[in-house]
Design an enzyme around this catalytic site. Structure first.
Site, short mmCIF file in Angstrom:
data_model
loop_
_atom_site.label_atom_id
_atom_site.label_comp_id
_atom_site.label_asym_id
_atom_site.label_seq_id
_atom_site.Cartn_x
_atom_site.Cartn_y
_atom_site.Cartn_z
N ARG A 63 0.84 -1.20 0.00
CA ARG A 63 0.00 0.00 0.00
C ARG A 63 0.87 1.25 0.00
O ARG A 63 0.56 2.25 -0.65
CB ARG A 63 -0.95 0.00 1.21
CG ARG A 63 -1.70 1.34 1.36
CD ARG A 63 -2.81 1.27 2.40
NE ARG A 63 -2.38 0.75 3.67
CZ ARG A 63 -1.70 1.44 4.60
NH1 ARG A 63 -1.35 2.70 4.36
NH2 ARG A 63 -1.38 0.88 5.75
N TYR A 115 -16.37 16.74 -16.34
CA TYR A 115 -16.80 15.34 -16.37
C TYR A 115 -17.82 15.06 -15.26
O TYR A 115 -17.67 15.55 -14.14
CB TYR A 115 -15.57 14.43 -16.20
CG TYR A 115 -15.89 12.99 -15.91
CD1 TYR A 115 -16.69 12.24 -16.77
CD2 TYR A 115 -15.42 12.38 -14.75
CE1 TYR A 115 -17.00 10.92 -16.48
CE2 TYR A 115 -15.72 11.06 -14.46
CZ TYR A 115 -16.51 10.35 -15.33
OH TYR A 115 -16.83 9.04 -15.04
N ASP A 187 -7.43 18.10 -15.36
CA ASP A 187 -7.70 16.77 -15.90
C ASP A 187 -7.22 16.73 -17.34
O ASP A 187 -7.80 17.37 -18.22
CB ASP A 187 -9.20 16.47 -15.80
CG ASP A 187 -9.55 15.05 -16.21
OD1 ASP A 187 -8.78 14.43 -16.97
OD2 ASP A 187 -10.62 14.56 -15.78
N LYS A 212 -8.43 5.49 -19.99
CA LYS A 212 -8.74 5.95 -21.33
C LYS A 212 -7.53 5.82 -22.26
O LYS A 212 -7.03 4.73 -22.47
CB LYS A 212 -9.26 7.39 -21.26
CG LYS A 212 -10.33 7.64 -20.18
CD LYS A 212 -11.55 6.75 -20.32
CE LYS A 212 -12.73 7.22 -19.46
NZ LYS A 212 -12.51 7.20 -18.02
#
Length: 398
Positions: A63, A115, A187, A212
């Site tokens: 982690r 978005y 973004d 994406k």
């Protein structure tokens, strides 16, 4: 347009001094230093033996850090020209992590046609933490300035915006934000670091839904964040480790494999997208087309100043929700699906998919009509893409 050989600032050996296409393949982790393997090893381990308690090793628990994920994080930092990169379980995990830099009582200025997932986070989750947001048209600097409040702490940008592809002047907003001591986040999913590197224009944190274009094959869900300086990097590391929203090692490896072909894919995507946008713009039954590469696209000159290309996303308005639904039932080449940026074309309906969380009246105010569709142009032959869409449009009118 900007120079494709613009250098980054990542201190990873001499790789920062190479052209972008070379960085994609030779990024510092492309050869395993122990075995000579031509691929980053997958360290499928949750924990690491400590040989000396007095001399801690770099890794102790996955982690907090894992060599496979670290290779990816260094990779995206190099490509974006930032100091530190971070890999999260999804694009929204990366965006959420960035917003965790804020505190209760803070205020955010955000791109208005952002978005839908970001809109949902800001309006239904962060509001419960007493973080407020003002959505503005960032193509107008005066509106951005008017949104400033005494408690404003951050500005969140999307350019081109999703899904109407509005263009924000990155350097202009970043400069104004710095004058007021504001954190800037952008973004960069649509453009990727191949086309646009916001840190070079003053942005503090660059974010990606790596699901994406960076992944590119509809087979991995991931998010990336890049900090422009070490101080922000340390703070983001604390948040990533504290929240535990990390990307797994298998997905980290898969994402790196996809990123190696980013330049070749983006160039092919864009070549077809430009042809599709021009065809749609001349089609008599299409009411509007949104694509930065079109000669009449608003602020195209601004986009060309800060980006190397126009991308692979074309949005267009069929005129009504009913016609759009008929169109979606008739197309055969694109997936009718949520997401974008893959080798296969993907046709999305923002009103019921990416922006379903946005109330209809808010969508309409921002130009996201019931007839708007978003076409992420894949790597199929453009003649087949156009033939398929032409037939579907004709059938949807019968």
């Amino acid at each position: 347009m900007a120079d494709k050989t613009t250098q980054g600032t990542h201190p990873n050996d001499h790789h920062k001094d190479r052209a972008f296409a070379t960085k994609l393949i030779h990024f510092g982790g492309e050869i395993d230093r122990t075995t000579g393997a031509s691929s980053v090893p997958i360290f499928q381990a949750s924990t690491f033996h400590q040989f000396s308690l007095d001399e801690p090793q770099e890794y102790d628990y996955s982690r907090s850090g894992n060599p496979t994920r670290q290779a990816l994080e260094d990779y995206i930092a190099l490509l974006e020209g930032g100091k530190r990169g971070f890999a999260f379980a999804s694009g929204m995990a990366a965006i959420s992590g960035a917003f965790m830099l804020l505190s209760a009582g803070d205020h955010v200025i955000c791109t208005e046609d952002v978005y839908g997932g970001t809109y949902r986070l800001l309006t239904s989750i962060l509001t419960r933490m007493n973080i407020e947001t003002t959505f503005v048209d960032m193509t107008d600097l005066d509106r951005v300035k008017a949104a400033l409040k005494p408690n404003t702490k951050a500005v969140f940008l999307e350019t081109p915006s999703n899904p109407t592809l509005k263009i924000t002047d990155i350097a202009e907003i970043a400069s104004w934000a710095k004058e007021h001591g504001l954190l800037t986040m952008l973004d960069n999913t649509f453009m990727t670091p191949y086309h646009q590197r916001p840190i070079e224009y003053g942005i503090d944190i660059v974010l990606h839904s790596a699901t994406k274009f960076l992944g590119g094959h509809s087979d991995v869900t991931a998010g990336l964040a890049v900090a422009a300086n070490e101080s922000l990097g340390r703070r983001l590391k604390q948040i990533q480790n504290g929240l535990g929203t990390i990307l797994g090692v298998q997905d980290s490896w898969l994402l790196m494999r996809g990123m190696k072909t980013l330049k070749a894919r983006m160039e092919a995507h864009e070549q077809s997208a430009r042809q599709l946008a021009a065809w749609l713009a001349a089609h008599p039954s299409i009411e509007a087309v949104y694509y930065p590469g079109l000669p009449n696209h608003p602020r195209r000159d601004i986009h060309e100043k800060q980006s190397l290309g126009y991308g692979a996303v074309v949005s267009f308005d069929t005129g009504s929700g009913e016609r759009t639904k008929r169109l979606l039932s008739k197309v055969r080449i694109p997936l009718v699906a949520v997401s974008l940026g893959a080798v296969e074309s993907i046709l999305s309906y923002p009103a019921m998919m990416s922006h379903a969380a946005m109330p209809r009246e808010v969508r309409l105010e921002r130009g996201i009509t019931d007839g708007l569709v978003r076409y992420s142009v894949g790597l199929e032959d453009i003649a087949d893409i156009i033939d398929d869409l032409e037939q579907a449009l004709a059938d949807s009118d019968r």
